[in-house]
Design an enzyme around this catalytic site. Sequence first.
Site, PDB file in Angstrom:
ATOM      1  N   HIS A  62      37.581  66.442 -30.399  1.00  0.00           N
ATOM      2  CA  HIS A  62      37.141  66.978 -29.113  1.00  0.00           C
ATOM      3  C   HIS A  62      36.618  68.410 -29.258  1.00  0.00           C
ATOM      4  O   HIS A  62      36.544  69.128 -28.271  1.00  0.00           O
ATOM      5  CB  HIS A  62      38.309  66.960 -28.109  1.00  0.00           C
ATOM      6  CG  HIS A  62      38.740  65.571 -27.758  1.00  0.00           C
ATOM      7  ND1 HIS A  62      40.048  65.206 -27.568  1.00  0.00           N
ATOM      8  CD2 HIS A  62      38.025  64.437 -27.557  1.00  0.00           C
ATOM      9  CE1 HIS A  62      40.120  63.916 -27.271  1.00  0.00           C
ATOM     10  NE2 HIS A  62      38.908  63.430 -27.258  1.00  0.00           N
ATOM     11  N   LYS A  92      29.367  63.356 -39.222  1.00  0.00           N
ATOM     12  CA  LYS A  92      27.939  63.019 -39.122  1.00  0.00           C
ATOM     13  C   LYS A  92      27.263  63.907 -38.082  1.00  0.00           C
ATOM     14  O   LYS A  92      26.211  64.477 -38.325  1.00  0.00           O
ATOM     15  CB  LYS A  92      27.848  61.541 -38.708  1.00  0.00           C
ATOM     16  CG  LYS A  92      26.500  60.928 -38.889  1.00  0.00           C
ATOM     17  CD  LYS A  92      26.529  59.472 -38.475  1.00  0.00           C
ATOM     18  CE  LYS A  92      27.493  58.656 -39.315  1.00  0.00           C
ATOM     19  NZ  LYS A  92      27.477  57.234 -38.956  1.00  0.00           N
ATOM     20  N   ASP A  97      23.737  68.616 -36.816  1.00  0.00           N
ATOM     21  CA  ASP A  97      23.735  69.565 -35.693  1.00  0.00           C
ATOM     22  C   ASP A  97      23.488  68.884 -34.355  1.00  0.00           C
ATOM     23  O   ASP A  97      22.636  69.306 -33.575  1.00  0.00           O
ATOM     24  CB  ASP A  97      22.689  70.673 -35.936  1.00  0.00           C
ATOM     25  CG  ASP A  97      23.052  71.532 -37.130  1.00  0.00           C
ATOM     26  OD1 ASP A  97      24.235  71.895 -37.255  1.00  0.00           O
ATOM     27  OD2 ASP A  97      22.169  71.813 -37.961  1.00  0.00           O
ATOM     28  N   LYS A 104      34.468  56.068 -31.843  1.00  0.00           N
ATOM     29  CA  LYS A 104      34.004  54.724 -32.204  1.00  0.00           C
ATOM     30  C   LYS A 104      34.801  53.717 -31.394  1.00  0.00           C
ATOM     31  O   LYS A 104      35.962  53.957 -31.056  1.00  0.00           O
ATOM     32  CB  LYS A 104      34.226  54.455 -33.700  1.00  0.00           C
ATOM     33  CG  LYS A 104      33.291  53.422 -34.279  1.00  0.00           C
ATOM     34  CD  LYS A 104      31.934  54.034 -34.551  1.00  0.00           C
ATOM     35  CE  LYS A 104      30.957  53.052 -35.153  1.00  0.00           C
ATOM     36  NZ  LYS A 104      29.752  53.759 -35.624  1.00  0.00           N
TER      37      LYS A 104
END
Length: 474
Positions: A62, A92, A97, A104
């Site tokens: 988060h 990833k 950026d 997921k």
Amino acid sequence: MSNDFLKQVDRAFTRAAALTDQDPALLEHIKRCKSTYYFTFPLKRDDGRLETIEAWRAEHSHHKLPTKGGIRYSTEVTENEVIALATLMTFKCAIVDVPFGGAKGGIKINRANYSDRELERITRRYTFELKRKNFIGPGIDVPAPDYGTGAREMSWMVDTYNSLSSGELNSLACVTGKPVAQGGIRGRTEATGRGVYFGVREACAVDDDMHEAGLKAGIRGKRVVIQGLGNVGYHAAKYLSEAGAVLVGLAEYNGAIHNPDGIDLTKAIDYFRAHSTLIGYPGANDVENSQDALLLDCDILVPAALENQITSKNAGEIKAKIIAEAANGPTTFQADEILRQRGCIVLPDTYLNAGGVTVSYFEWVKNLSHLRFGRMQKRFSQASQRRLVDSLQNLVDKKFAPEDLAQITRGADEADLVDSGLEETMVDAYAQVRNTWDELRKKHGVDKVDMRDAAFASAINKIAVCYDDLGIFP
Ligand code: NAD
């Protein structure tokens, strides 16, 4: 197998984390999954039978919100698999950026066993459950397609979310990978495979790396094997072959084909669609055991199916010099070690398949801005380019050929801008990862650090800055 996958991801993280100067307590916090929601719900089958469906959504980090990551439909889905995939999403997003935390989701089904109406009921109920527990929303958690899902499932999700949140201005941004007519963006379907192509192209352009791997620079003429001809594999194969690579092997779950002189992708896909297998395709030799395709003689191997495909059992026999990880987690930790020792370049999943989340980010921005990319500028740039060309033609008293003129004065539309933004992202991220790789190899030794370490380390440092800014870890 899936339990192993989470361990593999944790081990890859730990290996790379040791190459950074970050506080161990912060590293432990970054590594851990922040929340996981496991739930079951009933499905009434078309024939009236009742079935219990198992489902998950994991939000790994988060540090940026919303969280982002695909939804997978597969019988292999487990809690640990979902957490492992959510973990990869965090890194990833940081590598390219994109301002999201990783997430997921998964539903444990074989989609082939369900009718379209049943799949719709499953998808809508899944969305309802996520909404109920605050696990979906434009600023909370934004799903996207993954293995076994696509634009159709996303359209069911957005429709369900909309019906539960009437009047929410930004509700279209609750999910990406939607059909264009429902707030999707042009270029999302092919984005992951297109990004794989850009990433491979960048890697193949570095003379020194190619020389070290015993290859010539450039994509043209490179022999490629693709495992998995779904969304990602098909598009990666398409763009690589259009750039001059030769597809010498194609593999699906039920068989593979091989032709050292090259396989025509369109014909092979048509054959696969007609026969539900590649076996028997007239333009190539059959490889009955699909896993054997990974061992075919080639320059670039593109695993684009599922995790744990290249393991300690087969890594030593792989001939490819470049492993382009289009799938998530196709190479195990032990296999990585073997490939590194053999001088293979592994282009890691955390970088290479980030094209999907990159274009999902563009779609999310489009939904929040309520404006199609290019709508404001296209005609303006067309007109100003036309004026420039007219002045130039008057000055030199010559005319451009009509097709050149049309090309030069064309204003960029949404598809052009998405493609350009994706290319920029993949090129820039490659340069960042490659630089970190260089630095780490200088510090720790050439054979001690691979590109996966560099990608993870670069992402960890970026995430750590977010925590610095929050003042949590002084
Ligand atoms: P998909 O469902 O569209 O395609 C997967 C293909 O792999 C299917 O055709 C399936 O039959 C084939 N397959 C399954 N097992 C196989 C095996 N053992 N050998 C050969 N082929 C096999 O899924 P996808 O969206 O293309 O995802 C593939 C991989 O890419 C997954 O690891 C996914 O997490 C990853 N990924 C997908 C996206 C995306 O935008 N869809 C983004 C990033 C990463």
